[in-house]
Design an enzyme around this catalytic site. Structure first.
Site, short mmCIF file in Angstrom:
data_model
loop_
_atom_site.label_atom_id
_atom_site.label_comp_id
_atom_site.label_asym_id
_atom_site.label_seq_id
_atom_site.Cartn_x
_atom_site.Cartn_y
_atom_site.Cartn_z
N GLY A 119 0.87 -1.18 0.00
CA GLY A 119 0.00 0.00 0.00
C GLY A 119 0.90 1.23 0.00
N ALA A 120 0.60 2.17 -0.90
CA ALA A 120 1.53 3.29 -1.15
C ALA A 120 1.94 4.07 0.12
CB ALA A 120 0.93 4.20 -2.21
N ASN A 168 -2.57 2.76 -10.24
CA ASN A 168 -3.14 2.05 -9.09
C ASN A 168 -3.16 0.56 -9.42
OD1 ASN A 168 -4.28 2.14 -6.43
ND2 ASN A 168 -6.23 1.59 -7.33
N ASP A 175 -1.37 4.90 -6.36
CA ASP A 175 0.07 4.74 -6.07
C ASP A 175 0.88 5.90 -6.59
OD1 ASP A 175 -1.07 1.89 -5.94
OD2 ASP A 175 0.90 1.80 -4.97
O1 MRU Z 1 0.65 -3.88 -4.59
P1 MRU Z 1 0.02 -3.12 -3.47
O2 MRU Z 1 -0.86 -3.97 -2.62
O3 MRU Z 1 1.03 -2.34 -2.68
O4 MRU Z 1 -0.91 -2.07 -4.19
C1 MRU Z 1 -1.65 -1.18 -3.43
C2 MRU Z 1 -2.59 -0.38 -4.20
O5 MRU Z 1 -2.62 -0.38 -5.40
C3 MRU Z 1 -3.49 0.54 -3.42
O6 MRU Z 1 -4.70 0.68 -4.04
C4 MRU Z 1 -2.79 1.90 -3.33
O7 MRU Z 1 -1.47 1.75 -2.90
C5 MRU Z 1 -3.47 2.82 -2.43
S1 MRU Z 1 -3.23 2.37 -0.74
C6 MRU Z 1 -3.99 3.55 0.18
#
Ligand code: MRU
Length: 375
Positions: free
Chosen positions: A62-63, A275, A265
């Site tokens: 998650g970003a 995203n 992201d």
């Molecule tokens: O691969 P991930 O699980 O890190 O991807 C996360 C996402 O794409 C989320 O939608 C994004 O980071 C937003 S988190 C608030």
């Protein structure tokens, strides 16, 4: 306070509800997101290398979350460096070389979410700013002072993110319609400094007793929706329905979805947004069915150095994540697979961005920069 002895540091309160991680000054404990929802187990990170590996392997993801953990990784890396050089005075030059290496190590753990390099940049700037006031060769007292300032900065990044999410939820609930709300991936406490971005808006709307029916995409292949969003909503006792990723279009056609709300992201100057893979398809479906499509993110997710989404680096992950599910092979052994972790949704398919600074509507080329640069 002697930083080598370790003293418990208080975590931000709201982050405790789902306890995605905690920090004890000696170590960062991360709830292992690869094992949820079946097992709730924490992984201990004591060095910058541990943090990098945890980010790379998606123990934490998650970003905003990887940005915060990257900043704490910076602190752990520095602590380790001091421990390894306990008898020597450290020159600024030597520290500079060390911090450059650490910046590369941490910010390259995952490429798409800008929040990671944003947080590392902020830690680097803070380090440089403090070093300016110190002598050429740092003694123990100065090293300790620098450590404490850096620790405070990392925890500030965390607290700011949590505060931003709470603000975002207030703005978001105002524009979220009643009815069916579809979300993708996981954007809750596990993915942020606490409370969540898109999921935070949903959570707020539910807390305020709005009439919403929540639909959660399972989000193949890592199953952030089925494993993580479903876990968070269950813990919070918020009702929802899990759907397979290919169900969304038909629900829209049947009039069961009134809005799509997702995280991000990286958002660039013209509104193009990276995203989780599958977001782009949802935005096209939403456009076709005339359904609003909201992107929710703190200002640390905006990358104003890029004009369009063309140059956003898209992470390619191991094909095994597609071919193997819960340790079972789900395709013939020799199959190849394409495992792009993210896609880019064009700004023109996005109805609005919900940020802690307010809501941004088109035209994005003007409005994003104006609001994000606002103090
Ligand atoms: O691969 P991930 O699980 O890190 O991807 C996360 C996402 O794409 C989320 O939608 C994004 O980071 C937003 S988190 C608030």
């Amino acid at each position: 306070m002697n930083f080598l002895k370790g003293e418990k540091v208080k975590e931000p309160q709201e982050a405790d509800i789902l306890k995605a991680w905690y920090w004890t000054e000696n170590a960062l404990y991360l709830l292992d997101q690869r094992k949820l929802p079946l097992v709730e187990k924490y992984v201990k990170c004591e060095t910058a290398q541990h943090v990098r590996k945890a980010i790379r392997d998606m123990v934490v993801r998650g970003a905003p979350a990887i940005g915060i953990c990257g900043a704490i990784g910076w602190v752990l890396g520095f602590k380790q460096f001091i421990k390894n050089n306990i008898k020597t005075k450290l020159s600024k030059k030597r520290l500079e070389v060390f911090f450059n290496k650490m910046a590369n190590l941490l910010s390259s753990a995952r490429p798409t979410a800008i929040n990671l390099s944003w947080a590392i940049d902020r830690m680097r700037k803070k380090t440089q700013e403090v070093l300016k006031n110190f002598s050429e060769k740092l003694d123990r007292i100065e090293l300790e002072e620098l450590y404490q300032i850096l620790e405070k900065e990392a925890l500030k990044i965390w607290e700011e993110d949590l505060k931003a999410n709470l603000k975002i939820s207030e703005y978001g609930k105002e524009i979220l319609p009643d009815g069916g709300i579809l979300t993708h991936c996981n954007t809750g406490a596990l993915a942020t400094g606490g409370y969540g971005t898109a999921l935070g808006v949903i959570r707020k709307a539910y807390e305020e007793k709005r009439k919403i029916n929540i639909f959660v995409d399972e989000t193949r292949p890592f199953l952030q929706g089925a494993r993580l969003t479903a876990w968070e909503l269950s813990k919070l006792k918020i009702p929802f329905k899990l759907i397979t990723d290919n169900t969304a279009g038909f629900l829209m056609k049947k009039g069961l979805i009134q809005a799509v709300i997702v995280g991000a992201d990286r958002i660039v100057k013209n509104g193009d947004t990276a995203n989780k893979i599958g977001t782009y398809s949802l935005s096209v479906l939403a456009k076709f069915h005339n359904i609003p499509f909201f992107v929710v993110a703190p200002s640390s997710t905006f990358d104003l150095s890029l004009e369009t989404g063309e140059k956003i680096p898209i992470e390619k992950r191991n094909p095994k994540e597609v071919l193997v599910c819960f340790k079972s092979k789900i395709a013939p052994l020799k199959s190849k697979a394409c495992n792009l972790a993210f896609d880019v949704t064009p700004g023109e398919l996005i109805t609005a961005f919900i940020t802690e600074k307010g809501i941004i509507y088109p035209p994005y080329k003007e409005n994003i920069e104006k609001l994000i640069n606002e103090k």
